[in-house]
Design an enzyme around this catalytic site. Structure first.
Site, short mmCIF file in Angstrom:
data_model
loop_
_atom_site.label_atom_id
_atom_site.label_comp_id
_atom_site.label_asym_id
_atom_site.label_seq_id
_atom_site.Cartn_x
_atom_site.Cartn_y
_atom_site.Cartn_z
CB SER A 274 38.67 51.54 38.57
OG SER A 274 37.71 52.44 37.73
CE LYS A 275 39.00 46.79 31.67
NZ LYS A 275 38.82 47.53 30.48
NE ARG A 276 32.86 50.31 35.68
CZ ARG A 276 32.48 50.26 37.08
NH1 ARG A 276 32.05 51.74 37.43
NH2 ARG A 276 32.43 49.30 37.81
#
Ligand code: GLU
Length: 518
Positions: A274-276
């Site tokens: 994910s972007k996180r």
């Protein structure tokens, strides 16, 4: 030549689509979906379509659509048909096809495959509460509960008509029959079977008159004559609803062949990247910089941190596919030639940023410098190096490119060719600095002032000569010389550097360092 096994039923041409929802930055998994679609289309002489799926007004993000097209352009994956490129099946933006979807939704109701549901948000909350208290394993609106709800299946026809006439808000839901199996063959995963007891009565048309993704994707794939639908594995749970809609609306012969692409996983293989995760691990996940229009937060992209599109495409292609050989570097043309969907892996592919950088480095070496010279120039300019002469820049690139994994490394590795280093690492020189070395460099300055031809071999010859006259080994003098010219312990050959920056600048840098070492 179109491969016969790939075309069946009513199709006479391969037509594939990438169907993004314009909700933000374009994740590398999305670009890989584009790529596999594109490769398959090109390999089979087909069309690659981009359709914007913007029916979820709540998730609409200003600028996201333009951004997606910019990313595709940067990657060199140009659609044959799209909002921007036009085409026979326009419009390619679902919000402009609203009237079409309603017609199909109503058709489904008429045929008994869907129904009007008038339930208010409060009634839906109450339904979930009831299911919870009953200990039901799912809180879905499905066959088990629908006859207790406010919909046209339970109401009498005249009651339903009255509600419709009064303008009561409603949605249209698919009516999924229990105790059936939905089967289909996925091009990557083989035969897949879903038990309809676990499939809910998904909303097809929302209260605002917009279709949900489920209805719109099926209607548009049909109307746009899509022969193969490749999409991320996260859409697999939605497949039974789509297949039922195909069956009810157009017949299964008209349905495209499905391929659900494996996920791109975190480096440790533990779940979807994910972007996180990427933020936490310090690498990008979007193709290009994305600035959120609401929060103004900037998320860095592969392009802006210095990836070449050729490398980006290459590394994405092999995240989940290989041609069965040891080959790792592929041009787009080679990928078109070699790509085949049956070599796409079933399992998720771990993303390794170090390996991604390796691809970029290989492409920096492989491509002619002129392909990326402009981007380096722009990056240097953005960092304050304004006066850049073309021929000089090309020489600098040749000298440092083996040390650069990202285009932006050309600044860190090469700024000293254009300007004196802002700091000099004198600490690394001081420990072994003495009067003899001081004298050597003073003499070197004097010697270099009269060097007739300012070039590598002459500078080296003179350097060695003065060293031996002072009974010093050139080896002990190279590091201080490098630090004087570059500011630190890096860079290509020192005489290459001196010959590039010229006599005056070389002398100025030596004298400046000597003054610091006093
Ligand atoms: N609109 C969906 C998305 O945002 C597309 C899924 C599909 O390709 O069917 O990813």
């Amino acid at each position: 030549m179109v491969d016969a096994i790939y075309l069946c039923g009513m199709f006479n041409k391969v037509r594939v689509r990438f169907a993004p929802s314009p909700t933000g930055g374009l994740h590398l998994g999305g670009v890989r979906t584009v790529l596999y679609n594109y490769l398959f289309a090109k390999k089979h002489g087909g069309d690659f379509i981009v359709r914007v799926e913007d029916t979820d007004q709540a998730r609409f993000v200003e600028g996201a659509e333009e951004y997606i097209f910019k990313c595709l352009e940067w990657c060199g994956l140009v659609p044959d048909e799209s909002v921007l490129h036009g085409g026979e099946y326009a419009p390619y933006r679902q919000s402009e096809r609203k009237a079409t979807y309603r017609q199909y939704a109503e058709q489904l109701v008429k045929d008994g495959y869907a129904y009007y549901a008038f339930d208010t948000p409060e009634e839906l909350d109450a339904m979930r509460e009831r299911l919870k208290t009953k200990g039901s394993h799912s809180l879905q609106y499905d066959h088990s509960i629908r006859m207790e709800m406010n919909n046209s299946l339970r109401l009498l026809p005249n009651e339903t008509q009255e509600l419709l006439d009064r303008g009561t808000p409603y949605v249209i839901r698919i009516k999924v029959n229990p105790n059936e199996f939905v089967l289909f063959t996925d091009m990557i995963r083989g035969d897949i079977e879903f038990d309809t007891n676990n499939v809910d009565d998904k909303v097809l048309l929302k209260a605002d008159g917009m279709p949900t993704y489920h209805l719109a994707v099926v209607v548009d794939d049909y109307l746009m004559k899509i022969s193969h639908a490749f999409r991320g594995e996260e859409w697999l749970p939605s497949a039974p609803v789509h297949i039922l809609l195909w069956k009810y609306l157009f017949g299964l012969d008209a349905m495209p062949q499905w391929a659900h692409l494996p996920l791109i996983l975190k480096p440790d293989g533990n779940g979807k990247l994910s972007k996180r995760d990427a933020d936490r691990l310090g690498f990008p996940v979007y193709a290009m910089d994305w600035r959120d229009p609401k929060s103004s937060e900037l998320t860095r992209g592969f392009k802006e941190i210095g990836f070449l599109p050729e490398a980006f495409i290459n590394l994405l292609a092999v995240l989940g596919w290989n041609d069965g050989t040891e080959q790792e570097i592929f041009t787009l043309d080679e990928l078109i030639e070699k790509f085949s969907i049956d070599k796409v892996h079933k399992g998720g592919a771990k993303f390794d940023f170090e390996k991604a950088k390796w691809y970029n480095q290989e492409w920096i070496k492989k491509l002619p410098v002129t392909n990326y010279e402009l981007r380096i120039k722009e990056h240097l300019q953005a960092n304050g190096i304004l006066n850049i002469e073309e021929e000089y820049l090309l020489k600098v690139i040749e000298l440092v490119k083996d040390r650069c994994t990202l285009l932006n490394d050309f600044y860190t590795q090469g700024a000293f060719f254009f300007q004196a280093p802002p700091t000099i690492d004198t600490d690394s020189v001081k420990a072994k600095w003495d009067e003899k070395k001081n004298l050597f460099f003073t003499e070197l300055v004097r010697g270099y002032q009269f060097t007739p031809v300012w070039e590598h071999s002459e500078l080296e010859r003179e350097f060695k000569e003065i060293a031996s006259a002072n009974q010093l080994k050139p080896g002990e003098l190279m590091l201080p010389f490098r630090i004087m010219l570059v500011g630190g312990k890096f860079g290509p050959g020192v005489f290459d550097i001196a010959s590039m920056i010229g006599k005056e600048e070389t002398i100025r840098r030596i004298e400046h360092s000597l003054s610091l070492l006093q």
